[in-house]
Scaffold this motif. Structure first.
Motif, PDB file in Angstrom:
ATOM      1  N   LYS A  48       6.270  54.402  86.957  1.00 27.36           N
ATOM      2  CA  LYS A  48       6.652  54.676  85.571  1.00 27.36           C
ATOM      3  C   LYS A  48       8.128  55.041  85.476  1.00 27.36           C
ATOM      4  CE  LYS A  48       2.214  56.119  83.679  1.00 27.36           C
ATOM      5  NZ  LYS A  48       1.480  57.196  83.024  1.00 27.36           N
ATOM      6  N   THR A  49       8.638  55.795  86.426  1.00 31.38           N
ATOM      7  CA  THR A  49      10.041  56.203  86.433  1.00 31.38           C
ATOM      8  C   THR A  49      10.948  54.986  86.601  1.00 31.38           C
ATOM      9  OG1 THR A  49       9.284  58.194  87.607  1.00 31.38           O
ATOM     10  CG2 THR A  49      11.638  57.887  87.398  1.00 31.38           C
ATOM     11  N   ILE A  50      10.603  54.088  87.495  1.00 28.30           N
ATOM     12  CA  ILE A  50      11.402  52.879  87.713  1.00 28.30           C
ATOM     13  C   ILE A  50      11.402  52.016  86.454  1.00 28.30           C
ATOM     14  CG2 ILE A  50      11.527  50.720  89.019  1.00 28.30           C
ATOM     15  CD1 ILE A  50      10.516  52.284  91.454  1.00 28.30           C
ATOM     16  N   LYS A  51      10.245  51.863  85.814  1.00 32.13           N
ATOM     17  CA  LYS A  51      10.153  51.079  84.587  1.00 32.13           C
ATOM     18  C   LYS A  51      10.999  51.711  83.477  1.00 32.13           C
ATOM     19  CE  LYS A  51       5.680  48.879  85.258  1.00 32.13           C
ATOM     20  NZ  LYS A  51       4.300  48.746  84.767  1.00 32.13           N
ATOM     21  N   LEU A  52      10.981  53.042  83.398  1.00 30.17           N
ATOM     22  CA  LEU A  52      11.775  53.752  82.387  1.00 30.17           C
ATOM     23  C   LEU A  52      13.265  53.548  82.630  1.00 30.17           C
ATOM     24  CD1 LEU A  52      11.786  55.673  79.950  1.00 30.17           C
ATOM     25  CD2 LEU A  52      11.872  57.564  81.580  1.00 30.17           C
ATOM     26  N   ILE A  53      13.699  53.619  83.874  1.00 25.60           N
ATOM     27  CA  ILE A  53      15.119  53.424  84.208  1.00 25.60           C
ATOM     28  C   ILE A  53      15.544  51.988  83.871  1.00 25.60           C
ATOM     29  CG2 ILE A  53      16.758  53.305  86.125  1.00 25.60           C
ATOM     30  CD1 ILE A  53      15.291  55.696  87.357  1.00 25.60           C
ATOM     31  N   ILE A  54      14.722  51.002  84.240  1.00 23.75           N
ATOM     32  CA  ILE A  54      15.037  49.600  83.937  1.00 23.75           C
ATOM     33  C   ILE A  54      15.096  49.385  82.429  1.00 23.75           C
ATOM     34  CG2 ILE A  54      14.163  47.234  84.076  1.00 23.75           C
ATOM     35  CD1 ILE A  54      13.111  47.927  86.862  1.00 23.75           C
ATOM     36  N   PHE A  55      14.165  49.974  81.695  1.00 19.06           N
ATOM     37  CA  PHE A  55      14.160  49.867  80.237  1.00 19.06           C
ATOM     38  C   PHE A  55      15.439  50.457  79.639  1.00 19.06           C
ATOM     39  CE2 PHE A  55      13.139  51.783  76.091  1.00 19.06           C
ATOM     40  CZ  PHE A  55      12.850  50.630  75.383  1.00 19.06           C
ATOM     41  N   LEU A  56      15.864  51.625  80.129  1.00 18.20           N
ATOM     42  CA  LEU A  56      17.088  52.261  79.622  1.00 18.20           C
ATOM     43  C   LEU A  56      18.325  51.436  79.951  1.00 18.20           C
ATOM     44  CD1 LEU A  56      16.387  56.042  80.330  1.00 18.20           C
ATOM     45  CD2 LEU A  56      16.436  54.879  78.125  1.00 18.20           C
ATOM     46  N   ILE A  57      18.386  50.837  81.128  1.00 14.54           N
ATOM     47  CA  ILE A  57      19.529  50.002  81.497  1.00 14.54           C
ATOM     48  C   ILE A  57      19.606  48.771  80.597  1.00 14.54           C
ATOM     49  CG2 ILE A  57      20.443  48.502  83.324  1.00 14.54           C
ATOM     50  CD1 ILE A  57      19.444  50.598  85.348  1.00 14.54           C
ATOM     51  N   ILE A  58      18.461  48.139  80.354  1.00 12.96           N
ATOM     52  CA  ILE A  58      18.435  46.955  79.486  1.00 12.96           C
ATOM     53  C   ILE A  58      18.819  47.335  78.060  1.00 12.96           C
ATOM     54  CG2 ILE A  58      16.911  45.220  78.434  1.00 12.96           C
ATOM     55  CD1 ILE A  58      15.425  45.099  81.114  1.00 12.96           C
ATOM     56  N   LEU A  59      18.299  48.447  77.584  1.00 16.97           N
ATOM     57  CA  LEU A  59      18.621  48.912  76.233  1.00 16.97           C
ATOM     58  C   LEU A  59      20.112  49.212  76.102  1.00 16.97           C
ATOM     59  CD1 LEU A  59      17.335  49.633  73.496  1.00 16.97           C
ATOM     60  CD2 LEU A  59      17.147  51.973  74.333  1.00 16.97           C
ATOM     61  N   THR A  60      20.702  49.850  77.111  1.00 14.69           N
ATOM     62  CA  THR A  60      22.139  50.154  77.101  1.00 14.69           C
ATOM     63  C   THR A  60      22.956  48.866  77.118  1.00 14.69           C
ATOM     64  OG1 THR A  60      21.693  52.207  78.290  1.00 14.69           O
ATOM     65  CG2 THR A  60      23.962  51.429  78.262  1.00 14.69           C
ATOM     66  N   ALA A  61      22.571  47.907  77.935  1.00 15.23           N
ATOM     67  CA  ALA A  61      23.290  46.636  78.014  1.00 15.23           C
ATOM     68  C   ALA A  61      23.252  45.900  76.675  1.00 15.23           C
ATOM     69  CB  ALA A  61      22.697  45.759  79.113  1.00 15.23           C
ATOM     70  N   ILE A  62      22.105  45.884  76.038  1.00 18.04           N
ATOM     71  CA  ILE A  62      21.980  45.224  74.728  1.00 18.04           C
ATOM     72  C   ILE A  62      22.845  45.948  73.694  1.00 18.04           C
ATOM     73  CG2 ILE A  62      20.392  44.746  72.819  1.00 18.04           C
ATOM     74  CD1 ILE A  62      18.233  44.216  74.930  1.00 18.04           C
ATOM     75  N   GLY A  63      22.808  47.255  73.710  1.00 17.75           N
ATOM     76  CA  GLY A  63      23.606  48.036  72.755  1.00 17.75           C
ATOM     77  C   GLY A  63      25.092  47.811  72.936  1.00 17.75           C
ATOM     78  N   LEU A  64      25.564  47.802  74.179  1.00 11.09           N
ATOM     79  CA  LEU A  64      26.984  47.583  74.433  1.00 11.09           C
ATOM     80  C   LEU A  64      27.421  46.177  74.077  1.00 11.09           C
ATOM     81  CD1 LEU A  64      27.490  49.481  77.807  1.00 11.09           C
ATOM     82  CD2 LEU A  64      28.310  50.139  75.557  1.00 11.09           C
ATOM     83  N   SER A  65      26.610  45.192  74.422  1.00  4.98           N
ATOM     84  CA  SER A  65      27.009  43.811  74.132  1.00  4.98           C
ATOM     85  C   SER A  65      26.999  43.523  72.634  1.00  4.98           C
ATOM     86  CB  SER A  65      26.117  42.819  74.876  1.00  4.98           C
ATOM     87  OG  SER A  65      24.785  42.902  74.396  1.00  4.98           O
ATOM     88  N   SER A  66      26.060  44.072  71.903  1.00  2.00           N
ATOM     89  CA  SER A  66      26.051  43.833  70.458  1.00  2.00           C
ATOM     90  C   SER A  66      27.186  44.580  69.775  1.00  2.00           C
ATOM     91  CB  SER A  66      24.709  44.233  69.848  1.00  2.00           C
ATOM     92  OG  SER A  66      24.520  45.634  69.948  1.00  2.00           O
ATOM     93  N   GLY A  67      27.567  45.723  70.273  1.00  3.10           N
ATOM     94  CA  GLY A  67      28.696  46.469  69.709  1.00  3.10           C
ATOM     95  C   GLY A  67      30.002  45.737  69.909  1.00  3.10           C
ATOM     96  N   CYS A  68      30.207  45.134  71.049  1.00  6.84           N
ATOM     97  CA  CYS A  68      31.436  44.395  71.336  1.00  6.84           C
ATOM     98  C   CYS A  68      31.533  43.131  70.498  1.00  6.84           C
ATOM     99  CB  CYS A  68      31.520  44.043  72.816  1.00  6.84           C
ATOM    100  SG  CYS A  68      31.708  45.485  73.875  1.00  6.84           S
ATOM    101  N   ASN A  69      30.428  42.432  70.306  1.00  9.15           N
ATOM    102  CA  ASN A  69      30.459  41.201  69.526  1.00  9.15           C
ATOM    103  C   ASN A  69      30.823  41.456  68.073  1.00  9.15           C
ATOM    104  OD1 ASN A  69      29.808  39.619  71.670  1.00  9.15           O
ATOM    105  ND2 ASN A  69      27.607  39.592  71.240  1.00  9.15           N
ATOM    106  N   GLY A  70      30.341  42.514  67.483  1.00  7.49           N
ATOM    107  CA  GLY A  70      30.657  42.832  66.097  1.00  7.49           C
ATOM    108  C   GLY A  70      32.140  43.099  65.906  1.00  7.49           C
ATOM    109  N   ASN A  71      32.756  43.789  66.839  1.00  8.56           N
ATOM    110  CA  ASN A  71      34.171  44.107  66.750  1.00  8.56           C
ATOM    111  C   ASN A  71      35.025  42.857  66.885  1.00  8.56           C
ATOM    112  OD1 ASN A  71      36.446  45.635  66.521  1.00  8.56           O
ATOM    113  ND2 ASN A  71      36.396  46.422  68.610  1.00  8.56           N
TER     114      ASN A  71
END
Length: 157
Positions: free
Chosen positions: A4-27
């Motif tokens: 469960k901990t590994i799945k949570l870490i992978i989920f957070l990394i993917i969520l962070t990557a999506i958030g950063l990439s969408s923020g850069c594209n808008g700018n």
């Protein structure tokens, strides 16, 4: 528990990557639209005063990436040009003015060119452009206003 901990870490990394990439594209899209929004207000006069030199100069100057807007008015032998420069490029005002003046002198060698980055000169030229478009301004009146703006430029220098 470890699974469960590994799945949570992978989920957070993917969520962070999506958030950063969408923020850069808008700018990036915002910067592109800022450059495309530049519009030139051409001065059209119905009287004997021809402003084609000023309009051609505006077209050339507004294409420069450091310029946000431009105002210009010409008489029969002189051209006044005032530009607004993007905030970060204000550190290079002297070099920008010098480069603009050389470019315009190459386009119109028969004219005496005056270039300013001062806000007051910009506003004065904007008023003169509006005055030229509204009524049938005579050359004598134009030269009087033109000389007034030139004297303001000399005060600032």
């Amino acid at each position: 528990m470890k699974d469960k901990t590994i799945k949570l870490i992978i989920f957070l990394i993917i969520l962070t990557a999506i958030g950063l990439s969408s923020g850069c594209n808008g700018n990036l899209n915002q910067q592109v639209s800022e450059n495309n929004d530049m519009n030139i207000e051409y001065v059209h006069t119905s009287g004997p005063i021809d402003q084609t030199v000023a309009n051609q100069s505006k077209e050339k100057v507004v294409k420069k990436e450091e310029i946000s807007s431009v105002k210009a008015v010409n008489t029969d032998k002189e051209l006044l040009l005032a530009v607004k420069v993007h905030q970060f490029d204000r550190f290079r005002l002297k070099s920008i003015k010098k480069k603009l003046k050389l470019d315009i002198e190459k386009m119109h060698p028969e004219y005496k060119i005056f270039v300013s980055t001062d806000q007051k000169i910009y506003l004065e030229l904007e008023q003169l452009e509006q005055k030229l478009q509204k009524d049938h301004t005579q050359m004598k009146s134009l030269k009087k206003d033109f000389d007034k703006i030139k004297s303001l430029m000399k005060e600032k220098a």
